[in-house]
Enzyme design. Structure first.
Site, PDB file in Angstrom:
ATOM      1  N   HIS A   1      48.837   0.423 -82.122  1.00  0.00           N
ATOM      2  CA  HIS A   1      48.488  -0.201 -83.431  1.00  0.00           C
ATOM      3  C   HIS A   1      47.450   0.602 -84.372  1.00  0.00           C
ATOM      4  O   HIS A   1      47.573   0.905 -85.468  1.00  0.00           O
ATOM      5  CB  HIS A   1      48.085  -1.546 -83.618  1.00  0.00           C
ATOM      6  CG  HIS A   1      49.236  -2.407 -82.963  1.00  0.00           C
ATOM      7  ND1 HIS A   1      49.137  -3.101 -81.863  1.00  0.00           N
ATOM      8  CD2 HIS A   1      50.326  -2.935 -83.555  1.00  0.00           C
ATOM      9  CE1 HIS A   1      50.201  -3.954 -81.498  1.00  0.00           C
ATOM     10  NE2 HIS A   1      51.194  -3.693 -82.522  1.00  0.00           N
TER      11      HIS A   1
ATOM     12  N   ALA B   1      47.741  -9.141 -81.349  1.00  0.00           N
ATOM     13  CA  ALA B   1      47.380  -8.604 -79.827  1.00  0.00           C
ATOM     14  C   ALA B   1      47.466  -6.994 -79.775  1.00  0.00           C
ATOM     15  O   ALA B   1      48.063  -6.369 -79.076  1.00  0.00           O
ATOM     16  CB  ALA B   1      48.258  -9.262 -78.796  1.00  0.00           C
TER      17      ALA B   1
ATOM     18  N   LYS C   1      58.235   3.278 -81.022  1.00  0.00           N
ATOM     19  CA  LYS C   1      58.848   2.801 -79.891  1.00  0.00           C
ATOM     20  C   LYS C   1      59.875   1.960 -80.402  1.00  0.00           C
ATOM     21  O   LYS C   1      60.819   1.559 -79.870  1.00  0.00           O
ATOM     22  CB  LYS C   1      57.510   1.936 -79.358  1.00  0.00           C
ATOM     23  CG  LYS C   1      58.071   1.064 -77.804  1.00  0.00           C
ATOM     24  CD  LYS C   1      57.034   0.578 -77.023  1.00  0.00           C
ATOM     25  CE  LYS C   1      56.675  -0.842 -77.495  1.00  0.00           C
ATOM     26  NZ  LYS C   1      57.869  -1.720 -77.149  1.00  0.00           N
TER      27      LYS C   1
ATOM     28  N   HIS D   1      46.716  -3.141 -79.861  1.00  0.00           N
ATOM     29  CA  HIS D   1      46.196  -2.112 -78.840  1.00  0.00           C
ATOM     30  C   HIS D   1      46.243  -0.863 -79.651  1.00  0.00           C
ATOM     31  O   HIS D   1      46.344  -0.462 -80.793  1.00  0.00           O
ATOM     32  CB  HIS D   1      47.356  -2.026 -77.623  1.00  0.00           C
ATOM     33  CG  HIS D   1      48.847  -1.761 -78.198  1.00  0.00           C
ATOM     34  ND1 HIS D   1      49.527  -0.834 -78.926  1.00  0.00           N
ATOM     35  CD2 HIS D   1      49.739  -2.738 -78.094  1.00  0.00           C
ATOM     36  CE1 HIS D   1      50.361  -0.887 -79.188  1.00  0.00           C
ATOM     37  NE2 HIS D   1      50.915  -2.339 -78.824  1.00  0.00           N
TER      38      HIS D   1
END
Ligand code: PAF
Length: 285
Positions: free
Chosen positions: A42, A37, A155, A39
């Protein structure tokens, strides 16, 4: 068929085909492990890997052992086709979709690593077993890819500390780098889980970044405890449900009571925006 290859990117599923391909390739291998998934955050990791290596490998695998909540695993976003095309455009050389039978040939369970304090603070204490699952899978991914360098996002700051610890315990020679958190224009840290946010919570979620920034702004008049309490109040008042806010030293992850106790104080937040659990952190100097 051992692998499918598009013009620019090789795609593998079976670990033997991947290993064989890498053994026959020359150059430094850069690795970006992901759960898909994908974004922009990445893709920045891929860019960083490209700058440090000759062949960039990205793995996409939603690792079951790191989910301490079965609904979270079930609902985790998956987008194989989208991931493939984003990685191809980002210049990834090898995309690997690990198979469960290769990753967990003896059953889906974690190994046990001595992670010390990392398992008892913040994510470690609120998500029991989570970091054993992360250490287990990253150890197996590293063993298959044998990367020269691997890149992870800041993060997940505590996760990077766990991976460094695992790499030391298992003597992986891989150099581990972190890349800065990529944020949406309104400050929300990019995360695959953001796709699951209901619109009202999506609107409210940037409060996490605002509250974290504020916590570092008035250090002369506010102790870390006061700054932490103010951040909790601000996040709660926007309708999010705070699980924890901690102000800790970046290298030890131990709480601080005075700012000058730490050369690099950092605030960490975990909060629920509806059903979606968001985490973030920010260096406060
Ligand atoms: O950060 C992630 O996406 C995952 O925890 C990782 C490092 C790919 C391990 O499954």
């Amino acid at each position: 068929m051992p692998y499918v290859s598009s013009r620019f990117m090789h795609i593998f599923r079976a670990v033997e085909s991947l290993s064989q391909f890498l053994e026959e390739s020359e150059g430094r291998v850069g690795f970006v492990p992901t759960m898909g998934a994908l974004h922009q955050g990445h893709l920045e990791l891929v860019k960083e890997a490209k700058s440090k290596s000759d062949i960039v490998v990205v793995s996409v695998y939603v690792n079951p052992t790191q989910f301490n909540n079965p609904d979270d695993l079930k609902n985790y976003p998956r987008d194989e086709e989208g991931d493939r095309s984003k990685l191809e455009s980002a210049g990834c050389d090898v995309l690997w979709f690990p198979q469960e039978s290769d990753m967990y040939p003896d059953g889906v369970h974690s190994e046990q690593f001595d992670l010390g304090i990392l398992e008892n603070v913040m994510e470690g204490s609120f998500r029991p077993g989570h970091y054993q699952g992360v250490a287990t899978i990253v150890d197996r991914l590293f063993s298959a890819v044998r990367p020269d360098v691997a890149i992870f996002g800041e993060k997940d700051f505590q996760q990077v500390a766990v991976i460094r610890r695992m790499a030391e315990l298992k003597s992986h020679p891989t150099e581990i780098f972190t890349a800065s958190t990529i944020r949406e224009k309104d400050g929300l840290a990019m995360s695959s889980r953001n796709l699951l946010l209901e619109p009202n919570y999506r609107e409210a979620s940037p409060v996490i970044y605002k509250a974290m920034k504020r916590a570092g702004e008035d250090r002369e008049n506010m102790s870390p405890d006061h700054a932490k309490a103010a951040a909790i109040r601000e996040i709660q008042s926007s309708g999010l449900d705070v699980e924890y806010v901690e102000i800790v030293d970046s290298s030890t992850l131990s709480s601080i009571v005075k700012w000058d106790e730490s050369e690099e104080p950092r605030i960490f937040v975990a909060a629920y925006a509806g059903k979606v659990r968001l985490i973030d952190n920010l260096k406060l100097n």
